[in-house]
Design a protein around this motif. Structure first.
Motif, PDB file in Angstrom:
ATOM      1  N   ARG A  91       0.823  -1.210   0.000  1.00  0.00           N
ATOM      2  CA  ARG A  91       0.000   0.000   0.000  1.00  0.00           C
ATOM      3  C   ARG A  91       0.858   1.262   0.000  1.00  0.00           C
ATOM      4  O   ARG A  91       0.539   2.246  -0.657  1.00  0.00           O
ATOM      5  N   VAL A  92       1.960   1.215   0.768  1.00  0.00           N
ATOM      6  CA  VAL A  92       2.854   2.386   0.818  1.00  0.00           C
ATOM      7  C   VAL A  92       3.504   2.627  -0.530  1.00  0.00           C
ATOM      8  O   VAL A  92       3.588   3.766  -1.008  1.00  0.00           O
ATOM      9  N   VAL A  93       3.955   1.542  -1.180  1.00  0.00           N
ATOM     10  CA  VAL A  93       4.622   1.673  -2.481  1.00  0.00           C
ATOM     11  C   VAL A  93       3.651   2.185  -3.530  1.00  0.00           C
ATOM     12  O   VAL A  93       3.969   3.100  -4.306  1.00  0.00           O
ATOM     13  N   VAL A  94       2.455   1.612  -3.576  1.00  0.00           N
ATOM     14  CA  VAL A  94       1.456   2.031  -4.566  1.00  0.00           C
ATOM     15  C   VAL A  94       1.047   3.482  -4.332  1.00  0.00           C
ATOM     16  O   VAL A  94       0.941   4.275  -5.278  1.00  0.00           O
ATOM     17  N   ASP A  95       0.821   3.854  -3.076  1.00  0.00           N
ATOM     18  CA  ASP A  95       0.438   5.240  -2.765  1.00  0.00           C
ATOM     19  C   ASP A  95       1.548   6.209  -3.156  1.00  0.00           C
ATOM     20  O   ASP A  95       1.281   7.314  -3.643  1.00  0.00           O
ATOM     21  N   ALA A  96       2.801   5.800  -2.942  1.00  0.00           N
ATOM     22  CA  ALA A  96       3.928   6.655  -3.308  1.00  0.00           C
ATOM     23  C   ALA A  96       3.964   6.871  -4.812  1.00  0.00           C
ATOM     24  O   ALA A  96       4.148   7.999  -5.292  1.00  0.00           O
ATOM     25  N   ALA A  97       3.769   5.797  -5.576  1.00  0.00           N
ATOM     26  CA  ALA A  97       3.773   5.915  -7.036  1.00  0.00           C
ATOM     27  C   ALA A  97       2.648   6.822  -7.511  1.00  0.00           C
ATOM     28  O   ALA A  97       2.836   7.660  -8.407  1.00  0.00           O
ATOM     29  N   ARG A  98       1.474   6.701  -6.918  1.00  0.00           N
ATOM     30  CA  ARG A  98       0.343   7.546  -7.291  1.00  0.00           C
ATOM     31  C   ARG A  98       0.591   9.005  -6.937  1.00  0.00           C
ATOM     32  O   ARG A  98       0.080   9.912  -7.616  1.00  0.00           O
ATOM     33  N   ALA A  99       1.363   9.235  -5.879  1.00  0.00           N
ATOM     34  CA  ALA A  99       1.657  10.596  -5.446  1.00  0.00           C
ATOM     35  C   ALA A  99       2.797  11.229  -6.235  1.00  0.00           C
ATOM     36  O   ALA A  99       3.151  12.385  -5.986  1.00  0.00           O
ATOM     37  N   GLY A 100       3.380  10.484  -7.152  1.00  0.00           N
ATOM     38  CA  GLY A 100       4.454  11.021  -7.975  1.00  0.00           C
ATOM     39  C   GLY A 100       5.843  10.829  -7.417  1.00  0.00           C
ATOM     40  O   GLY A 100       6.817  11.347  -7.980  1.00  0.00           O
ATOM     41  N   ILE A 101       5.957  10.087  -6.318  1.00  0.00           N
ATOM     42  CA  ILE A 101       7.287   9.762  -5.786  1.00  0.00           C
ATOM     43  C   ILE A 101       7.898   8.677  -6.674  1.00  0.00           C
ATOM     44  O   ILE A 101       7.233   7.679  -6.975  1.00  0.00           O
ATOM     45  N   PRO A 102       9.127   8.849  -7.135  1.00  0.00           N
ATOM     46  CA  PRO A 102       9.732   7.842  -8.013  1.00  0.00           C
ATOM     47  C   PRO A 102       9.768   6.458  -7.376  1.00  0.00           C
ATOM     48  O   PRO A 102      10.214   6.298  -6.238  1.00  0.00           O
ATOM     49  N   VAL A 103       9.282   5.477  -8.107  1.00  0.00           N
ATOM     50  CA  VAL A 103       9.320   4.075  -7.695  1.00  0.00           C
ATOM     51  C   VAL A 103       9.853   3.284  -8.878  1.00  0.00           C
ATOM     52  O   VAL A 103       9.282   3.349  -9.978  1.00  0.00           O
ATOM     53  N   VAL A 104      10.943   2.563  -8.664  1.00  0.00           N
ATOM     54  CA  VAL A 104      11.523   1.771  -9.749  1.00  0.00           C
ATOM     55  C   VAL A 104      11.781   0.346  -9.261  1.00  0.00           C
ATOM     56  O   VAL A 104      12.011   0.110  -8.073  1.00  0.00           O
ATOM     57  N   GLY A 105      11.725  -0.582 -10.199  1.00  0.00           N
ATOM     58  CA  GLY A 105      11.976  -1.981  -9.880  1.00  0.00           C
ATOM     59  C   GLY A 105      13.060  -2.555 -10.765  1.00  0.00           C
ATOM     60  O   GLY A 105      13.103  -2.269 -11.968  1.00  0.00           O
ATOM     61  N   ILE A 106      13.928  -3.342 -10.157  1.00  0.00           N
ATOM     62  CA  ILE A 106      15.020  -3.983 -10.887  1.00  0.00           C
ATOM     63  C   ILE A 106      14.835  -5.495 -10.821  1.00  0.00           C
ATOM     64  O   ILE A 106      14.729  -6.062  -9.731  1.00  0.00           O
ATOM     65  N   CYS A 107      14.767  -6.132 -11.972  1.00  0.00           N
ATOM     66  CA  CYS A 107      14.642  -7.581 -12.088  1.00  0.00           C
ATOM     67  C   CYS A 107      13.404  -8.087 -11.335  1.00  0.00           C
ATOM     68  O   CYS A 107      12.294  -7.820 -11.746  1.00  0.00           O
ATOM     69  N   GLY A 108      13.562  -8.794 -10.232  1.00  0.00           N
ATOM     70  CA  GLY A 108      12.410  -9.270  -9.478  1.00  0.00           C
ATOM     71  C   GLY A 108      11.509  -8.125  -9.044  1.00  0.00           C
ATOM     72  O   GLY A 108      10.279  -8.273  -9.010  1.00  0.00           O
ATOM     73  N   GLY A 109      12.101  -6.992  -8.709  1.00  0.00           N
ATOM     74  CA  GLY A 109      11.316  -5.817  -8.344  1.00  0.00           C
ATOM     75  C   GLY A 109      10.464  -5.322  -9.493  1.00  0.00           C
ATOM     76  O   GLY A 109       9.331  -4.864  -9.303  1.00  0.00           O
ATOM     77  N   TYR A 110      11.000  -5.405 -10.701  1.00  0.00           N
ATOM     78  CA  TYR A 110      10.251  -5.063 -11.915  1.00  0.00           C
ATOM     79  C   TYR A 110       9.059  -5.999 -12.067  1.00  0.00           C
ATOM     80  O   TYR A 110       7.933  -5.569 -12.343  1.00  0.00           O
ATOM     81  N   GLN A 111       9.279  -7.288 -11.883  1.00  0.00           N
ATOM     82  CA  GLN A 111       8.194  -8.258 -11.982  1.00  0.00           C
ATOM     83  C   GLN A 111       7.099  -7.968 -10.955  1.00  0.00           C
ATOM     84  O   GLN A 111       5.905  -8.054 -11.258  1.00  0.00           O
ATOM     85  N   MET A 112       7.503  -7.592  -9.741  1.00  0.00           N
ATOM     86  CA  MET A 112       6.528  -7.298  -8.684  1.00  0.00           C
ATOM     87  C   MET A 112       5.666  -6.085  -9.005  1.00  0.00           C
ATOM     88  O   MET A 112       4.504  -6.000  -8.585  1.00  0.00           O
ATOM     89  N   MET A 113       6.209  -5.130  -9.745  1.00  0.00           N
ATOM     90  CA  MET A 113       5.476  -3.902 -10.054  1.00  0.00           C
ATOM     91  C   MET A 113       4.357  -4.137 -11.065  1.00  0.00           C
ATOM     92  O   MET A 113       3.520  -3.259 -11.274  1.00  0.00           O
ATOM     93  N   GLY A 114       4.321  -5.297 -11.690  1.00  0.00           N
ATOM     94  CA  GLY A 114       3.348  -5.577 -12.732  1.00  0.00           C
ATOM     95  C   GLY A 114       2.000  -6.023 -12.204  1.00  0.00           C
ATOM     96  O   GLY A 114       1.674  -5.894 -11.016  1.00  0.00           O
ATOM     97  N   LEU A 115       1.186  -6.584 -13.108  1.00  0.00           N
ATOM     98  CA  LEU A 115      -0.176  -7.011 -12.781  1.00  0.00           C
ATOM     99  C   LEU A 115      -0.208  -8.413 -12.177  1.00  0.00           C
ATOM    100  O   LEU A 115      -0.935  -8.663 -11.219  1.00  0.00           O
ATOM    101  N   THR A 116       0.573  -9.326 -12.759  1.00  0.00           N
ATOM    102  CA  THR A 116       0.632 -10.693 -12.248  1.00  0.00           C
ATOM    103  C   THR A 116       2.031 -11.268 -12.437  1.00  0.00           C
ATOM    104  O   THR A 116       2.777 -10.836 -13.320  1.00  0.00           O
ATOM    105  N   VAL A 117       2.349 -12.255 -11.597  1.00  0.00           N
ATOM    106  CA  VAL A 117       3.550 -13.076 -11.771  1.00  0.00           C
ATOM    107  C   VAL A 117       3.091 -14.527 -11.746  1.00  0.00           C
ATOM    108  O   VAL A 117       2.492 -14.977 -10.764  1.00  0.00           O
ATOM    109  N   ALA A 118       3.344 -15.234 -12.831  1.00  0.00           N
ATOM    110  CA  ALA A 118       2.918 -16.632 -12.940  1.00  0.00           C
ATOM    111  C   ALA A 118       4.134 -17.553 -12.930  1.00  0.00           C
ATOM    112  O   ALA A 118       5.176 -17.220 -13.484  1.00  0.00           O
ATOM    113  N   ASP A 119       3.969 -18.709 -12.277  1.00  0.00           N
ATOM    114  CA  ASP A 119       5.041 -19.695 -12.189  1.00  0.00           C
ATOM    115  C   ASP A 119       4.493 -21.059 -12.606  1.00  0.00           C
ATOM    116  O   ASP A 119       4.313 -21.954 -11.775  1.00  0.00           O
TER     117      ASP A 119
END
Length: 273
Positions: A99-127
């Motif tokens: 919730r904190v990360v999503v709220d930060a992104a909506r508020a315009g605070i830079p949020v970036v993801g690297i590798c696994g973090g990038y995958q987490m920022m998406g809609l789904t992760v399937a295995d």
């Protein structure tokens, strides 16, 4: 028994650490009045070296936290690499960090993801192959319109790429991941790699990438600082690649000074016969 040498303990040679072995020794709080960069302290956090350069810039304060209250004090939030994306995503949700990360992104605070973090920022992760465990699909944070499918084969490759545009700054990094990520409604690449591309760019301060080492490139860090509203921050830029090589040279000199290297080489030559 023959002794080839005794290597004295040293504190002033700075070699990059092995993944998360030293997480407990990392800074865990934002610093009042500083430019605070929060890295999520994931249980399976990997590739600490992604932050080695910015950690050594005195004007930037990098800290690692899994506390929602501490995360809220950051001007930039980074979701790092992970050895188990799904487990760490569930951990983030269980700690209410999502919730904190999503709220930060909506508020315009830079949020970036690297590798696994990038995958987490998406809609789904399937295995579908059970690469990471029993959970087959999990919802992501929904910050980026991408879906990830974990695959059996791991991608490991050194990259040269253009950041932000086909004629953007020339940068370097590397990929090491198990997964394929595709966008919904059209690609918006972050990096251009030869004829291909990498990542998803929702804005100057909101993106994801598979490129480890991306924060070792000055153009990338400068854009993130500008997106965070700190373009005038006095940064102590220095050549991190040169610094890193100097540290390994110092370690080599330290070993040569206290270890019978000729004895080691002689034994190696005897074993080859």
């Amino acid at each position: 028994m023959p002794v080839i040498g005794v290597l004295p303990y040293f504190k002033d040679i700075h070699i990059e650490e092995e993944d998360s072995v030293a997480l407990a020794q990392r800074v865990v709080f934002p610093r009042p009045g500083a430019f605070n960069i929060a890295v999520l302290a994931l249980p399976h956090l990997s590739n600490f070296t992604d932050f080695s350069w910015i950690e050594r810039m005195g004007s930037l304060h990098v800290y690692y936290t899994d506390d929602p209250a501490q995360l809220a004090g950051a001007q930039l939030i980074i979701l790092p690499g992970s050895k188990n994306t799904i487990d760490d995503l569930l951990y983030i949700r269980g700690r209410s960090l999502d919730r904190v990360v999503v709220d930060a992104a909506r508020a315009g605070i830079p949020v970036v993801g690297i590798c696994g973090g990038y995958q987490m920022m998406g809609l789904t992760v399937a295995d579908p192959y059970g690469v990471e465990g029993a959970v087959r699909t999990v919802d992501g944070l929904g910050i980026l319109p991408v879906h990830t499918v974990l695959e059996k084969e791991k991608t490991t490759v050194v990259r040269r790429f253009r950041f932000g545009a086909t004629d953007g700054p020339a940068c370097a990094g590397y990929e090491i991941h198990m997964g394929r990520t595709e966008a919904v409604g059209g690609e918006r690449p972050l990096n251009y790699v030869g004829e291909g591309f990498d990542g998803y760019r929702a804005g100057a301060g909101c993106w994801g990438t598979y490129m480890h080492g991306i924060l070792d490139n000055r153009a990338v860090v400068e854009e993130l600082l500008a997106a965070a509203g700190a373009p005038g921050l006095e940064i102590k830029w220095f050549d991190y690649k040169k610094f890193r090589e100097e540290q390994y040279d110092r370690l080599a000199d330290h070993i040569r000074s206290h270890v019978n290297m000729e004895g080691i080489y002689r034994n190696l030559r005897l074993q080859k016969r």
